[in-house]
Design an enzyme around this catalytic site. Structure first.
Site, PDB file in Angstrom:
ATOM      1  CG  ASP A 126       1.400   4.648  -7.023  1.00 24.36           C
ATOM      2  OD1 ASP A 126       1.966   5.741  -7.209  1.00 24.36           O
ATOM      3  OD2 ASP A 126       1.890   3.659  -6.918  1.00 24.36           O
ATOM      4  CE  LYS A 167       7.414   1.275  -3.401  1.00 27.19           C
ATOM      5  NZ  LYS A 167       6.934   1.267  -4.653  1.00 27.19           N
ATOM      6  CD  GLU A 218       2.560   5.699  -3.553  1.00 26.53           C
ATOM      7  OE1 GLU A 218       3.559   4.778  -3.806  1.00 26.53           O
ATOM      8  OE2 GLU A 218       1.644   4.844  -2.825  1.00 26.53           O
ATOM      9  CG  ASP A 247       7.043   5.381  -3.923  1.00 24.80           C
ATOM     10  OD1 ASP A 247       7.974   4.915  -3.566  1.00 24.80           O
ATOM     11  OD2 ASP A 247       6.415   4.662  -4.708  1.00 24.80           O
ATOM     12  CE  LYS A 301       0.891   0.995  -8.950  1.00 20.93           C
ATOM     13  NZ  LYS A 301       2.190   1.807  -8.627  1.00 20.93           N
TER      14      LYS A 301
END
Length: 353
Positions: free
Chosen positions: A156, A237, A185, A213, A126
């Site tokens: 991300d 997801k 991401e 995403d 992250k």
């Protein structure tokens, strides 16, 4: 990059009539699971467990999702509990570790939560955390790179950078870690923002892949990313895309490589993600389905924690099915009556949506 055997796609379950709202809420229970490390601004993850005739399911949209958006999450839960998740043809899924925006001295402890660090195929790190700097991100990357020299690295940003910030950060990451960077991401918001950034990176000669995403799961048209050439791959997801079948169709129609990830689910909810990963014709990257390791406590006796860099697809009698929650663990983590009503109201709103 992690490769996977070219297994045939999973047989799709037959659709069943939509259950009534009363059926969905019968026995539904909301729980709050404490987290090992603050993640996505949360210290605990609340989810609602649903019991369908074909197994347990999970409804867990994040608080900021509106009723129309939560309808897809409910559709995914209904698919899992009432239609079923089908038969597994790919029985083991490679799993990346997920590293929250922790300081370098905490990186090793987080990685051990995903099993022996020597077996981790990739780490999603992250970045762009509010209140932190690019140097904080780079320090986290350096420590992860040192501890898992065999692993691919991913950043991300959750759309947290501006265009200029993303250019600067990705350039710095590329200089720091080179070809070990598998992809970045959702560095900037929106599909257009991704397309503009990808063009700018190519103009600079930076061969860093971009993954979409939020531009997929929160978009009215999830295939627009592919049409605009805004990303090299997509992160999918199952819950926010309406379930395993719907997400698999988006991947097929996009023509892009996909990484299956979780929405910080419990082990019950993670099963849908594993089913999706088991269904895709190609699985070139390790999946972000090891997030049960971020939970300090669970509702099942054997949480879905990666071993040797993989997770087995849970199944009973040859059919993919979530592990059974333990009644004592459910009772221990059950939310207050007020929060239970709040979750039931979210189900009602999603059902109407």
């Amino acid at each position: 990059m992690v490769t996977s055997a070219a297994d045939p796609p999973m047989t799709a379950p037959l659709p069943l009539p939509r259950p009534s709202l009363a059926e969905i809420l019968d026995g539904a229970v909301a729980v709050s699971l404490p987290m090992r490390t603050r993640f996505r601004g949360q210290d605990a993850r609340e989810v609602m467990l649903l019991r369908g005739p074909l197994g347990w399911a999970e409804f867990a949209p994040f608080p900021e999702y509106t009723a129309p958006e939560t309808a897809a999450w409910l559709a995914a839960a209904v698919e899992a509990g009432w239609s079923g998740l089908g038969e597994p043809h790919r029985t083991q899924i490679p799993i990346n570790a997920t590293l929250p925006a922790v300081p370098p001295e905490q990186v090793e402890a987080v990685l051990w939560g995903f099993g022996d660090p020597g077996s981790i195929p990739a780490v999603k790190i992250k970045v762009a955390e509010p209140g932190q700097s690019l140097e904080d991100d780079l320090a986290r990357f350096r420590e992860a790179a040192r501890l898992v020299p065999q692993a691919g690295l991913r950043a991300d940003a959750n759309a947290g950078w501006t265009h200029q910030q993303a250019l600067r950060a990705i350039t710095a990451l590329a200089e720091e870690c080179g070809e070990r960077i598998e992809y970045v991401e959702q560095p900037v918001p929106g599909v257009e923002g991704l397309a503009e950034l990808r063009e700018a990176l190519q103009a600079r000669g930076l061969a860093v892949r971009l993954a979409a995403d939020e531009a997929v799961r929160k978009a009215e048209d999830p295939l627009r990313v592919a049409r605009l050439g805004a990303a090299d791959l997509i992160v999918v997801k199952a819950p926010p895309l309406g379930g395993v079948a719907a997400a698999a169709e988006i991947v097929r129609a996009s023509g892009l490589d996909a990484v299956v990830s979780s929405a910080l689910d419990s082990s019950v909810g993670l099963t849908a993600g594993l089913a999706l990963a088991a269904r895709l014709e190609s699985l070139p990257y390790a999946c972000g389905l090891g997030t049960a390791a971020l939970l300090a406590e669970e509702v099942v006796n054997e949480p879905l924690i990666p071993e040797d860099g993989v997770l087995a697809v849970p199944h009973r009698h040859g059919v993919i099915a979530a592990p059974e929650p333990d009644p004592e663990l459910v009772a221990r983590h059950r939310v207050s009556a007020e929060r239970q009503r709040w979750w039931e109201d979210r189900v009602r709103a999603a059902y109407g949506g």
